[in-house]
Design an enzyme around this catalytic site. Structure first.
Site, PDB file in Angstrom:
ATOM      1  N   GLY A 239       1.366  -1.360  -0.377  1.00  0.00           N
ATOM      2  CA  GLY A 239      -0.621  -0.088  -0.210  1.00  0.00           C
ATOM      3  C   GLY A 239       0.450   0.956  -0.150  1.00  0.00           C
ATOM      4  O   GLY A 239       2.278   1.183   0.875  1.00  0.00           O
ATOM      5  N   CYS A 267       5.875  -5.894   1.718  1.00  0.00           N
ATOM      6  CA  CYS A 267       5.788  -4.188   1.652  1.00  0.00           C
ATOM      7  C   CYS A 267       5.437  -3.605   2.241  1.00  0.00           C
ATOM      8  O   CYS A 267       5.737  -2.929   3.487  1.00  0.00           O
ATOM      9  CB  CYS A 267       5.323  -3.663  -0.040  1.00  0.00           C
ATOM     10  SG  CYS A 267       6.163  -2.536  -0.624  1.00  0.00           S
ATOM     11  N   HIS A 353       7.781  -7.523  -3.646  1.00  0.00           N
ATOM     12  CA  HIS A 353       6.883  -8.181  -4.336  1.00  0.00           C
ATOM     13  C   HIS A 353       6.254  -9.185  -4.933  1.00  0.00           C
ATOM     14  O   HIS A 353       6.834  -9.299  -6.530  1.00  0.00           O
ATOM     15  CB  HIS A 353       6.131  -7.010  -5.644  1.00  0.00           C
ATOM     16  CG  HIS A 353       5.826  -5.498  -5.129  1.00  0.00           C
ATOM     17  ND1 HIS A 353       4.366  -5.366  -4.453  1.00  0.00           N
ATOM     18  CD2 HIS A 353       6.124  -4.628  -4.217  1.00  0.00           C
ATOM     19  CE1 HIS A 353       4.500  -4.135  -3.751  1.00  0.00           C
ATOM     20  NE2 HIS A 353       5.384  -3.972  -3.748  1.00  0.00           N
ATOM     21  N   GLU A 355       4.334 -11.135  -5.528  1.00  0.00           N
ATOM     22  CA  GLU A 355       3.351 -11.179  -6.941  1.00  0.00           C
ATOM     23  C   GLU A 355       3.632 -11.296  -8.309  1.00  0.00           C
ATOM     24  O   GLU A 355       2.874 -11.006  -9.058  1.00  0.00           O
ATOM     25  CB  GLU A 355       1.550 -10.851  -6.163  1.00  0.00           C
ATOM     26  CG  GLU A 355       1.817  -8.969  -6.292  1.00  0.00           C
ATOM     27  CD  GLU A 355       2.931  -8.721  -5.265  1.00  0.00           C
ATOM     28  OE1 GLU A 355       3.626  -8.758  -4.640  1.00  0.00           O
ATOM     29  OE2 GLU A 355       3.133  -7.644  -5.746  1.00  0.00           O
TER      30      GLU A 355
END
Ligand SMILES: Nc1ncnc2c1ncn2[C@@H]1O[C@H](COP(=O)(O)OP(=O)(O)O)[C@@H](O)[C@H]1O
Ligand SMILES: Nc1ncnc2c1ncn2[C@@H]1O[C@H](COP(=O)(O)OP(=O)(O)O)[C@@H](O)[C@H]1O
Ligand SMILES: [Mg+2]
Ligand SMILES: [Mg+2]
Lengths: 389, 1084
Positions: A239, A267, A353, A355
């Site tokens: 975020g 993160c 990250h 992902e």
């Protein structure tokens, strides 16, 4: 006024100015866009970057000069809309080409209300930001022949709020809980709650791909609600902004740490976990935004290439020895902390990250590890009480 | 006594041998980097390569250097002597890789306990063997197109029936697509499959569904032994699948791939490379469906390749260096990123510019060759350009090809090709632009896309260029328009031609730019898109706001490189440029390199103090000089970069640039026929009689005066192009008629063709003093281009007087011209007691033979020339006072052998003549002529045939008498003969058995089948007439077919009796030769 007759001027707080052409939602530039200016070095993935909620409050300079080449497709949105304040590129390509594309980047941004600046020397701007650190700026469009009041623009840039002063998480987070739709995953599957401080879709995608049921919860959910959900794992997501400002999630994390639910942080989630265990975070000079940072897993010696987008980092010495956490991953370019893990409990977090989207998929294995933890927990919970312990 | 130090580990590095199509200078770059990287790690490096024109074989690059043939027996002897601990074979191209396999199979590696470093043999096999590779992919769940591996033509045909045509044939363990091709019918498949099976060292081919039109995408991957794996970059081919990547325009990074596409392929690439177990660099090629996520793996090259060199230059990431360190056990995170100096090699470069590579093809040398591009590579070299827009990178690269003065401007064509077909060939890019000039509507883009499969994105960019052209033609020039044009890569010259009111040409645009402050900026190639501060002095030009290249402080000079590798201008000139830059550095002068060739050592960023990756045209160089100005412009050295660099001397001088070395005036005298004649006349030096004529009548009159045979060429082309030897009036009439029709007002030059021995000499001159390091004598008589001749050092047949005359002439010319640095002269020594030395050409620059002679004689020729250029006399450098200016003859014999790439160039005439055709060279060195010659022949691939072999001979009438003793000698060594009727009769008349082979035109294909079935292992065919242009006669056509059949079958084919005589001599010698480091030969 037609766009060709406009120029767009980016003014930084230190007085540096770049004049180029506006694109995207040009009308938004008539009274100016404000934000921190950061640069990102991924060569592909502009749409993922635009829709990454972590960029809330920032104007993003893409260092790769040709942007928009393969258009825009609904499949590549990482959240419900683009969030950044403005996109800054060397060349915005209208004649895109890719079988998936449905519209040009320019049209997409225009439709989404995001303005852009193109035809400036983005490398000069990047070098400037690298040397001076992240700067605040104002992006405004003017008729090509109109005089530009530099002093006023500089003064305005100096008034721009840092993201740390904004409640950006509140802006990007979902309003209510939402089950991630993944056709192949049965409702009985172990459930992971993703705390949405600005989560990218691919986090849910990666969990669901591993057969986990996913619920995305707003950033301010209570522990009571969480208990009701009875998750087998909680994922603290990425975020925008300053982790210290996200009091609700830090508090929630402290409560979670008191349970034995597996936790994975990504993160901002990693930073909040660190704060929850009593460690400190610092702001980096210009952050890490790219898809090529090498990170070493200190436990295996394995090096992977990671996707990164953050402005803060955990101070390694600040991790309390008694917390049971240790640094697990290190950035090989600047030695910053890239991950930590609990020595015995199923809790870990990474600064980058896994992902991907955009960026290399080398670190998806972390989701495998998390899924294993979640399943183990799930199995234990479902076992008759007599067998536990 | 000191303790015995720990024995340094020895690593043997195998080079890639001579330059051939598909295997060029990139392996000199890779090998040189590897040697440095290994020595940095404390290894003792032993290097073997047969190619003397390389930097890697310079003494000092490795600890021990062998210039010897790359064969198993030779390598075995080297291994026995040097006892290496490890062998590094993955940096020497396919040659190195295949040799390592052979050494292993011959048991040599085991016998001497040599460990193969880096990628293991198993991996190499699994990647190169098309069947094993396919099985591995299937095991990984990666889909492969319908395909079958086979070793028989009938299997191939049967399989093709099941999947339908077209099919692709891809031989195993080859490169450059050798022997492969696309078959559209059983007939074609039969031919291609046979050729492919022949080309593969394991006689295996893959027959595969043809995926024409799919995107071809490559990734450069590096993996270390700890299983860390990264991709250095990816590259997208402008030309879709079906055109070899080496023949494709290639762009880095990919442009039309989304992040999803990019990562999809990247992830699979990493999985495959991990499964294979590569340790070092490798390259993986994909076919990606333009309409879905479907993709196939085309191949993995488990070694550094041409693509790795391109990727290294495109990103700044030194792949070969890192691969070498990995081979000796380093991990990616232990190797420093030499570019930033801070970060580590375990990262993936981020580019903030676009890179475009365009191949350079040799069709200008082979007008009859088939220009179609397919799966078999035809390019000899390539150029690369970097910029911040695709349009600019493309246009710069087009200029870098040096095809025409301004590569892009063409008048609007009146009509598009009526067939609306744009087959892949060397001019397709230009034809696409032309089509868009006529019609740039979306419909045309769709049409071109449908026809070529080229992605619309690229076509849109071509359209943007064409639209800017139109804009420049129609609008009046404003600062904004001019800046935009420059940002799109338009040269001043192009703009001047397009813009209506620009009579002043290029210079008026330059003036306008200066007035409007539109100046180029230079940006750094830093591997990280400016995220980290970098220390590399590697720049490209672009038209942006910020200039990162501040002028270099202190004394500095610019070295102009030689651009893309092409026939006639090869790696030798890169050698010279590199040595010059290094010599400058050593002399305390900072060197600034300018070059556009990504394959070379010269464009390695740590060779010079600063590298500008730019095309070599006057505007680009002037811009660089201005950018490097501090008070004064830096000096420019133009004598090392071949004809490209010397060609820039005049325009640069005219623009006020200070030239270092030989003056423009002197260059002019040497290159202008009239002035040069006058000079020789004054010096009393003989040269062949000649004339310049404009009509057939004038030509006949001149030839009658001069005497036949004559050597003719159109005056407007340089470099021996379109040159022929003409023996009678009728042929002359035909030639002149054709040339006059073609080249109009330019005269045709006619020279007396001198029959004699050709010698070549390189000269160092400081203005007062001259040093002649050595003289080379050609084995083939004059009339065969010096680049295509076998040549011997020291000369074998020159008398002392002749040698002295050659030396005296060379010295007098150099002094008269006022050469400062290097000069090359070619002379013909005719029979006759006196006045028999004639000068045919002088090149006021470094020549092709400089690296060869430097290595053979030990004279550091380029260093000395650089010293002279910087103001130090030969005496001051300690190289003065040799009698007659002649450096002492070395106690050795060195033979230079030419190497050709004729098999790749379908339809090209291979017969030797005055135009150069070879792509590379080898050296055979020994203590005597016969073994040196034998080694040169072996290294060049002319392995003398076994005793009792059969040869096919067909000798032109005028050569028959001369051929007889050679054929007799061959018969004596056990040869049997097939011959055309006339030649057979001659043999029989002299008591030699010969089987008459029927002429092809007698509808029978006897001769061709003798060749195709390998019944003969040598073809000797001297040509009857012109050099292939004049091919009206059936007889000539037969000869051509015979020669092509031999070349395509891989059977040595000789067209000069001199080469044949040498071969016979080498065979008679029996095959004993020495194998030792190059320096040892000089010690005698
Ligand atoms: N199935 C196919 N269909 C169409 N073209 C192909 C196919 N396979 C390979 N090619 C083309 O052939 C070229 C050469 O094949 P490759 O196996 O890469 O040869 P090499 O090993 O010599 O590089 C490739 O670059 C590609 O353009
Ligand atoms: N007058 C001549 N007599 C015989 N052979 C010649 C003569 N001129 C040139 N040649 C042959 O042609 C070759 C090429 O000619 P040259 O002028 O050197 O062209 P280039 O510029 O390509 O080097 C020479 O190497 C030589 O073998
Ligand atoms: Mg290959
Ligand atoms: Mg290939």
């Amino acid at each position: 006024m037609r766009h060709e007759q406009l120029v767009a001027v980016l003014t930084l707080e230190d007085g540096t100015m770049f004049t180029g052409r506006p694109f995207g939602a040009v009308e938004r530039l008539m009274d100016g866009r404000r934000g921190e200016v950061v640069f990102a070095t991924s060569m592909t993935g502009y749409q993922e970057i635009c829709t990454d909620p972590s960029y809330r409050g920032q104007m993003v300079v893409l260092t790769y000069p040709l942007i928009g080449n393969y258009g825009v497709s609904a499949e590549f949105a990482e959240s419900r809309r683009p969030w950044l304040s403005a996109l800054i590129v060397r060349e915005a390509c209208d004649d895109y080409s890719n079988w998936r594309a449905t519209e040009s980047l320019d049209d997409y941004l225009a439709g989404q209300g995001i303005p852009g600046l193109c035809e400036i020397d983005t490398r000069a701007l990047t070098r400037h930001l690298r040397d001076r650190g992240t700067l605040r700026g104002v992006l405004r469009a003017f008729p090509a022949d109109a005089p530009v009041e530099a002093a006023a623009l500089i003064a305005e840039a100096q008034q721009v709020a840092w993201v740390t002063a904004l409640d950006v998480v509140e802006e990007v987070s979902r309003r209510g809980p939402e089950a991630w739709s993944a056709p192949g995953v049965p409702a009985s599957a172990p459930r992971v709650v993703v705390v949405d401080t600005g989560a990218k879709n691919h986090i849910a995608v990666c969990l669901a791909e591993r057969g986990l049921a996913v619920t995305l919860a707003p950033h301010d959910v209570s522990m009571a609600w969480l208990r009701k959900m009875d998750p087998s794992g909680v994922l603290l997501a990425n975020g925008p902004g300053d982790p210290e400002q996200v009091h609700s999630v830090i508090a929630l994390t402290r409560e979670l740490l008191a349970t034995d639910i597996p936790i994975m942080g990504i993160c901002l989630g990693h930073q909040m976990l660190a704060l929850a265990i009593g460690a400190r975070t610092v702001r980096l000079s210009f952050g890490h935004h790219g898809a090529n940072h090498p990170v070493r897993d200190e436990r295996t010696g394995r090096v992977t290439v990671t996707s990164q987008n953050h402005n803060f980092a955990v101070v390694p010495e600040s991790i309390p020895a008694a917390s049971g956490f240790a640094v697990s991953h290190v950035n090989l370019s600047d030695q910053s902390v890239e991950g930590m893990a609990h020595v015995s409990r199923p809790i870990f977090s990474v600064q980058y990250h896994p992902e991907a989207a955009p960026g290399p998929e080398d670190n998806r294995y972390l989701f495998d590890e998390f899924a294993t933890m979640v399943r183990a927990y799930h199995a234990r919970r479902r076992m008759p009480a007599a067998l536990v312990g | 006594m000191a303790n015995e130090t720990v024995k340094r580990e020895t690593v043997l590095v195998i080079g890639s041998g001579p330059i051939i199509i598909g295997q060029a200078a990139e392996f000199d770059y890779a090998g040189t980097q590897a040697c440095q990287a290994l020595r940095e790690e404390g290894k003792r490096v032993v290097l073997v390569n047969s190619n003397p024109a390389t930097i890697m074989t310079d003494e000092g690059v490795a600890d021990v250097t062998y210039i010897e043939p790359l064969t198993v027996p030779v390598l075995r002897r080297i291994i026995a002597r040097e006892r290496p601990d490890g062998l590094l074979a993955t940096l020497g191209g396919q040659t190195g890789l295949n040799l390592a396999m052979e050494l292993h199979e011959a048991g040599v590696l085991d016998e001497f306990n040599v460990k193969l470093l880096g990628t293991p043999l198993e991996t190499i096999k699994n990647a190169e063997d098309r069947e094993l590779f396919k099985q591995m992919l299937l095991a990984l769940g990666v889909s492969v197109p319908p395909s079958q591996t086979t070793t028989s033509v009938s299997d191939a045909l049967a399989f093709a029936e099941t999947i339908g045509y077209p099919v692709v044939v891809r031989p195993a363990f080859t490169l450059g697509g050798s022997g492969g091709g696309v078959a559209r019918s059983p007939g074609e498949l039969e031919r291609i499959a046979e050729r492919g099976i022949g080309a593969s060292p394991i006689h295996q081919i893959l027959v595969e569904q043809y995926l024409g039109g799919w995107k071809e995408i490559e990734y450069e991957v590096i993996r270390d032994a700890a299983d860390n794996c990264i991709t250095v970059c990816n590259m997208e081919n402008f030309d879709p699948l079906g055109v070899h990547t080496g023949d494709s325009i290639v762009v880095a990074p990919s442009q039309t791939l989304s992040d999803h596409d990019y990562q999809l392929l990247r992830t699979v690439a990493l999985r495959i490379i991990r499964a294979l177990g590569v340790e070092g660099g490798c390259n993986i090629q994909f076919a990606l469906d333009p309409h879905s996520d479907l993709f196939y793996v085309i191949e993995v090259n488990p070694r550094v390749s041409r693509s790795s060199a391109l990727a290294s230059k495109a990103t700044g990431y030194p792949i070969a260096r890192v691969a070498a360190k990995i081979a000796i056990g380093k991990r990616l995170d232990e190797i420093r990123n030499a570019v930033t100096g801070k970060t580590v090699a375990a990262f993936e470069p981020a580019l903030d510019y676009v890179v475009v590579k365009i191949p350079r093809w040799p069709f200008d040398k082979f007008p009859l060759a088939d220009r179609a591009l397919g799966t078999q590579m035809k390019a000899t070299g390539e150029v690369m350009a970097i910029d911040r827009t695709f349009e600019a990178a493309l246009q710069k690269a087009m200029r870098g090809l040096e095809l025409r003065a301004s590569a892009l401007v063409a008048p609007p064509a009146d009509e598009v090709d009526p067939d609306h077909e744009y087959p892949a060939n060397d001019v397709r890019l230009w034809r696409l632009l032309d089509a868009l000039r006529v019609d740039d509507a979306d419909g045309m883009i769709e049409g071109l896309h449908a026809d070529t499969g080229i992605d619309r994105w690229f076509l849109h960019k071509l359209r943007a260029i064409v639209r800017m052209e139109r804009h420049l033609r129609e609008a009046s020039l404003t600062p904004a328009l001019l800046r935009r044009a420059k940002q799109m890569g338009f040269s001043d010259q192009q703009i001047a031609q397009l813009a209506p009111s620009q009579e002043g040409g290029e210079d008026s645009i330059r003036a306008l730019r200066q007035a409007w402050k539109i100046m180029p900026t230079y940006k750094m190639v830093d591997t990280c898109a400016a995220e980290f501060e970098a220390v590399t002095p590697y720049y490209y030009s672009t038209w942006e706001q910020e200039n990162e290249a501040e002028p270099l402080a202190g004394e500095r000079a610019v070295v102009l490189g030689s651009g893309p590798i092409r026939i006639g201008q090869g790696i030798e000139f890169d050698y010279c440029s590199v040595r010059a830059a290094q010599a400058m550095r050593a002399a305390g002068v900072r060197s600034i390199m300018v070059n556009s060739n990504p394959e070379t050592v010269s464009t390695d960023f740590d060779i010079s103090d600063r590298l500008y990756f730019e095309s070599l045209d006057a505007e680009s160089v002037r811009n660089i000089l201005e950018n490097e100005t501090q008070g004064t412009l830096p000096g420019v050295v133009t004598q090392f970069g071949g004809q490209t660099a010397i060609g820039l001397a005049a325009p640069l001088a005219a623009a006020g640039a200070p030239l270092l070395g030989t003056s423009v005036r002197a260059i002019d005298v040497a290159e202008d026929r009239r002035q040069f004649d006058a000079l020789l006349e004054r010096l009393g030096i003989s040269r062949p009689k000649g004339a310049a004529v404009r009509t057939v009548a004038e030509a006949i009159a001149a030839a009658d005066r001069i005497g036949f045979p004559v050597l003719v060429r159109p005056s407007y082309v340089l470099g021996g192009r379109a040159m022929e030897i003409i023996r009678d009036r009728q042929a002359l009439r035909r030639y002149v008629t054709r040339v006059v029709a073609q080249f109009g007002e330019h005269p045709v030059l006619i020279d007396r063709y001198l029959t004699g021995r050709e010698v070549e000499v390189d000269v160092l001159c400081d203005g007062d003093d001259v040093l002649i390091p050595g003289i080379l004598e050609h084995i083939e008589r004059a009339g065969v281009h010096s680049g295509d001749s076998y040549a011997v050092y020291p000369p074998r047949s020159l008398t002392r007087d002749e040698t002295l005359t050659v030396a005296r002439y060379s010295r007098e010319i150099a002094l008269a011209l006022g050469v400062r640095g290097l000069m090359n002269a070619q002379l013909v020594v005719t029979d006759g007691p006196r006045d028999n030395v004639h000068v045919i050409e002088v090149n006021p620059r470094a020549s092709r033979t400089v690296p060869f002679l430097s290595k053979v004689t030990g004279v550091p020729m380029v260093d000395l020339a650089t010293g002279i250029i910087l103001g130090k006399s030969l005496a001051e450098q300690g190289y003065s006072g040799y009698p007659d200016g002649l450096w002492p003859e070395q106690p050795l014999v060195a033979v230079k052998g030419p190497v050709f790439s004729m098999a790749k160039l379908v339809g090209a005439e291979m017969a030797l003549g005055p135009e150069m055709k070879s792509t590379g060279e080898v050296m055979g060195i020994d203590h005597a002529y016969a073994p040196a010659l034998a080694k040169a022949l072996i290294a060049a691939g002319l392995q003398p045939p076994a005793r009792g072999s059969a040869a096919f001979v067909s000798i032109a009438d005028r050569d028959k008498a001369e051929a007889l003793p050679i054929l007799e000698a061959m018969a004596a060594t056990g040869f049997t003969f097939y011959a055309t009727p006339g030649t057979a009769r001659m043999l029989q008349d002299h008591g030699i058995d010969a089987t008459v082979a029927q002429r092809i035109s007698n509808e029978d294909t006897t001769i061709l089948s003798l060749i195709r079935t390998h019944t003969v292992s040598l073809v000797l065919n001297t040509i009857t007439g012109g050099t292939g242009r004049e091919r009206e006669g059936i007889e000539l056509l037969d000869g051509f077919k015979i020669r092509r059949a031999a070349v395509e079958t891989g059977i040595p084919c000789l067209t000069s009796l001199d080469t044949a005589r040498a071969l016979v001599e080498a065979m008679a010698h029996g095959g004993e030769y020495d194998v030792r480091p190059i320096g040892e030969y000089r010690r005698g």
